[in-house]
Design a protein around this motif. Structure first.
Motif, PDB file in Angstrom:
ATOM      1  N   THR A   1       0.742  -1.583  -0.233  1.00  0.00           N
ATOM      2  CA  THR A   1       0.040   0.176   0.164  1.00  0.00           C
ATOM      3  C   THR A   1       0.973   1.365  -0.361  1.00  0.00           C
ATOM      4  O   THR A   1       1.981   1.027   0.847  1.00  0.00           O
ATOM      5  CB  THR A   1      -1.266  -0.343   1.161  1.00  0.00           C
ATOM      6  N   GLN A   2       0.222   2.272  -0.676  1.00  0.00           N
ATOM      7  CA  GLN A   2       1.449   3.562  -0.805  1.00  0.00           C
ATOM      8  C   GLN A   2       0.675   4.775  -0.498  1.00  0.00           C
ATOM      9  O   GLN A   2      -1.052   4.779  -0.863  1.00  0.00           O
ATOM     10  CB  GLN A   2       1.766   3.102  -2.536  1.00  0.00           C
ATOM     11  N   SER A   3       1.145   5.379   0.095  1.00  0.00           N
ATOM     12  CA  SER A   3       0.929   6.779   0.067  1.00  0.00           C
ATOM     13  C   SER A   3       1.328   8.060  -0.351  1.00  0.00           C
ATOM     14  O   SER A   3       2.187   7.748  -0.698  1.00  0.00           O
ATOM     15  CB  SER A   3       1.193   7.746   1.656  1.00  0.00           C
ATOM     16  N   ALA A   4      -0.205   8.587  -1.397  1.00  0.00           N
ATOM     17  CA  ALA A   4      -0.074   9.498  -2.281  1.00  0.00           C
ATOM     18  C   ALA A   4      -0.483  10.725  -1.443  1.00  0.00           C
ATOM     19  O   ALA A   4      -1.067  10.868  -0.928  1.00  0.00           O
ATOM     20  CB  ALA A   4      -0.892   9.495  -3.495  1.00  0.00           C
ATOM     21  N   CYS A   5       0.268  11.990  -1.749  1.00  0.00           N
ATOM     22  CA  CYS A   5       0.257  13.216  -1.426  1.00  0.00           C
ATOM     23  C   CYS A   5       0.447  14.136  -2.706  1.00  0.00           C
ATOM     24  O   CYS A   5       0.911  13.604  -4.510  1.00  0.00           O
ATOM     25  CB  CYS A   5       1.827  13.790  -0.986  1.00  0.00           C
ATOM     26  N   PHE A   6       0.122  15.458  -2.604  1.00  0.00           N
ATOM     27  CA  PHE A   6       0.165  16.587  -3.647  1.00  0.00           C
ATOM     28  C   PHE A   6       1.658  17.101  -3.570  1.00  0.00           C
ATOM     29  O   PHE A   6       2.048  16.956  -2.302  1.00  0.00           O
ATOM     30  CB  PHE A   6      -1.045  17.745  -3.483  1.00  0.00           C
ATOM     31  N   TYR A   7       2.123  16.911  -4.566  1.00  0.00           N
ATOM     32  CA  TYR A   7       3.382  17.807  -4.704  1.00  0.00           C
ATOM     33  C   TYR A   7       3.682  18.902  -6.103  1.00  0.00           C
ATOM     34  O   TYR A   7       2.885  18.945  -6.565  1.00  0.00           O
ATOM     35  CB  TYR A   7       4.568  16.287  -4.999  1.00  0.00           C
ATOM     36  N   ALA A   8       4.355  19.768  -5.673  1.00  0.00           N
ATOM     37  CA  ALA A   8       4.173  20.933  -6.606  1.00  0.00           C
ATOM     38  C   ALA A   8       6.497  21.628  -7.296  1.00  0.00           C
ATOM     39  O   ALA A   8       7.164  21.276  -5.794  1.00  0.00           O
ATOM     40  CB  ALA A   8       3.628  22.165  -6.480  1.00  0.00           C
TER      41      ALA A   8
ATOM     42  N   GLY B   1       2.238  23.709 -12.170  1.00  0.00           N
ATOM     43  CA  GLY B   1       1.480  22.826 -11.242  1.00  0.00           C
ATOM     44  C   GLY B   1       1.310  22.322 -10.641  1.00  0.00           C
ATOM     45  O   GLY B   1       2.652  21.342  -9.726  1.00  0.00           O
ATOM     46  N   VAL B   2       0.260  21.617  -9.784  1.00  0.00           N
ATOM     47  CA  VAL B   2       0.135  20.764  -8.580  1.00  0.00           C
ATOM     48  C   VAL B   2      -0.189  19.458  -9.162  1.00  0.00           C
ATOM     49  O   VAL B   2      -1.136  18.829 -10.240  1.00  0.00           O
ATOM     50  CB  VAL B   2      -0.562  21.086  -7.643  1.00  0.00           C
ATOM     51  N   THR B   3      -0.052  18.186  -8.656  1.00  0.00           N
ATOM     52  CA  THR B   3      -0.140  16.851  -9.335  1.00  0.00           C
ATOM     53  C   THR B   3      -0.020  16.180  -8.317  1.00  0.00           C
ATOM     54  O   THR B   3       0.895  16.559  -7.053  1.00  0.00           O
ATOM     55  CB  THR B   3       1.165  16.159 -10.607  1.00  0.00           C
ATOM     56  N   MET B   4      -0.242  14.137  -8.062  1.00  0.00           N
ATOM     57  CA  MET B   4      -0.183  13.542  -6.946  1.00  0.00           C
ATOM     58  C   MET B   4       0.932  12.736  -7.728  1.00  0.00           C
ATOM     59  O   MET B   4       1.216  12.188  -7.953  1.00  0.00           O
ATOM     60  CB  MET B   4      -1.196  12.804  -6.591  1.00  0.00           C
ATOM     61  N   LEU B   5       1.709  11.949  -6.767  1.00  0.00           N
ATOM     62  CA  LEU B   5       2.613  10.680  -6.207  1.00  0.00           C
ATOM     63  C   LEU B   5       2.641  10.373  -5.324  1.00  0.00           C
ATOM     64  O   LEU B   5       2.497  10.510  -3.968  1.00  0.00           O
ATOM     65  CB  LEU B   5       3.733  11.400  -7.206  1.00  0.00           C
ATOM     66  N   GLY B   6       2.921   8.794  -5.219  1.00  0.00           N
ATOM     67  CA  GLY B   6       3.438   8.533  -4.084  1.00  0.00           C
ATOM     68  C   GLY B   6       3.888   8.715  -2.920  1.00  0.00           C
ATOM     69  O   GLY B   6       5.450   9.447  -3.722  1.00  0.00           O
ATOM     70  N   ARG B   7       4.478   8.131  -2.456  1.00  0.00           N
ATOM     71  CA  ARG B   7       5.262   9.815  -0.988  1.00  0.00           C
ATOM     72  C   ARG B   7       6.247   8.731  -1.402  1.00  0.00           C
ATOM     73  O   ARG B   7       8.111   9.474  -1.742  1.00  0.00           O
ATOM     74  CB  ARG B   7       4.624   9.374   0.432  1.00  0.00           C
ATOM     75  N   ASP B   8       7.070   7.645  -1.337  1.00  0.00           N
ATOM     76  CA  ASP B   8       7.989   6.576  -1.728  1.00  0.00           C
ATOM     77  C   ASP B   8       8.340   7.159  -3.228  1.00  0.00           C
ATOM     78  O   ASP B   8       9.938   6.743  -2.836  1.00  0.00           O
ATOM     79  CB  ASP B   8       8.809   5.437  -1.102  1.00  0.00           C
ATOM     80  N   LEU B   9       8.005   7.487  -3.996  1.00  0.00           N
ATOM     81  CA  LEU B   9       8.464   7.751  -4.747  1.00  0.00           C
ATOM     82  C   LEU B   9       8.502   9.187  -5.213  1.00  0.00           C
ATOM     83  O   LEU B   9      10.048   9.815  -5.938  1.00  0.00           O
ATOM     84  CB  LEU B   9       7.793   6.904  -6.712  1.00  0.00           C
TER      85      LEU B   9
END
Length: 297
Positions: free
Chosen positions: A166-173, A239-247
């Motif tokens: 299970t991967q935790s995804a967050c918002f990044y910029a 802009g902003v996008t999402m990705l798994g935190r470990d990646l």
């Protein structure tokens, strides 16, 4: 109960794992080449030894109890390791050969699979792997792939699936975007930001709205049907996008925004067709991937 202090009969554990994977005692018995009564006795003996109920009957299938789910976390890796040990001891890991087609998303293909497949080459050097890279679901029933790594659990009864991580995804910029737009520390600030859109923009907007962000088409100035392209667009400051935190941690130029917002849990289901589980080369790859993906990347 402290599972780690218990010692199991491997035949009982194998019967338990097969029942989980196959969904019923009859299917598990066929997979292990046992009679159903024999396999049922092994599962019952494990329940008796542990003093818990591991399965509840739901229609013709079996559903794990809370105790069963807890046990599964402890013994699943044992199954993959036992298969690998058996192959190595018999020399089969060197003789298993042929093509295995693996369906994965772009980000998985680019950032997760290369080191895992390099290790697989050492473990089973005569297996060839074809990556079917797609952000849509491959149809395993039509043999578009032998194994798929999906973010949703399949519902088709003739497929089996194992939750491997299970991967935790967050918002990044990018910092350059934040220098221009300003800080994004709260959900209210995030709702005013530009977003990198995906091909199915209405679905993306609906999902963000359900997540509590009142995003509209006006927030999306650029979009792509490629996850990797979207990430690179975000790195360019669009802009902003999402990705798994470990990646995302691999990219120091990217900043997590709105850090107090809850993380999105993204499951990884390793899926294959039931009939294909009788194939030695596919089983070898399936078990190897299950073990590798369950480890921190």
């Amino acid at each position: 109960m402290n599972w780690d202090s218990l010692r199991f009969d491997w035949n009982q554990v194998r019967a338990f794992l097969a029942t989980v994977e196959e969904g019923s005692l009859s299917a598990a018995a066929r997979a292990l080449h046992l009679t159903q009564p024999t396999l049922g006795r092994q599962v019952a003996a494990l329940e008796q030894d542990l003093g818990v109920t591991l399965f509840e009957r739901v229609g013709r299938g079996m559903q794990l109890t809370e105790a069963g789910l807890e046990l599964l976390e402890h013994v699943r890796d044992m199954g993959a390791a036992a298969n690998r040990i058996s192959l190595t001891a018999s020399g089969q890991s060197q003789t298993v050969e042929g093509l295995v087609r693996l369906s994965v998303t772009e980000t998985t293909a680019a950032w997760l699979m290369p080191p895992i497949l390099a290790d697989l080459r050492q473990h089973a050097p005569r297996i060839d792997v074809e990556l079917v890279v797609s952000n849509t679901l491959s149809d395993l029933r039509q043999r578009e792939a032998d194994i798929a790594l999906r973010h949703v659990r399949p519902t088709q009864p003739d497929l089996i699936a194992r939750l491997v991580r299970t991967q935790s995804a967050c918002f990044y910029a990018a910092q350059r975007y934040l220098d221009r737009f300003g800080p994004i520390d709260t959900a209210q600030q995030l709702a005013r930001a530009d977003f990198i859109g995906f091909d199915d923009q209405p679905r993306m907007i609906a999902w963000l709205n359900d997540f509590g962000l009142p995003i509209t088409n006006a927030n999306i100035r650029v979009r792509s049907d490629s996850f990797i392209a979207a990430w690179e667009l975000a790195r360019a400051g669009l802009g902003v996008t999402m990705l798994g935190r470990d990646l995302a941690d691999r990219f120091p130029d990217m900043v997590r925004v709105a850090p107090d917002m809850p993380e999105i849990e993204v499951p990884f289901w390793l899926t294959s067709h039931r009939e294909l589980q009788t194939s030695r080369r596919i089983r070898t790859v399936y078990d190897f991937l299950a073990e590798a993906l369950s480890k921190p990347q």
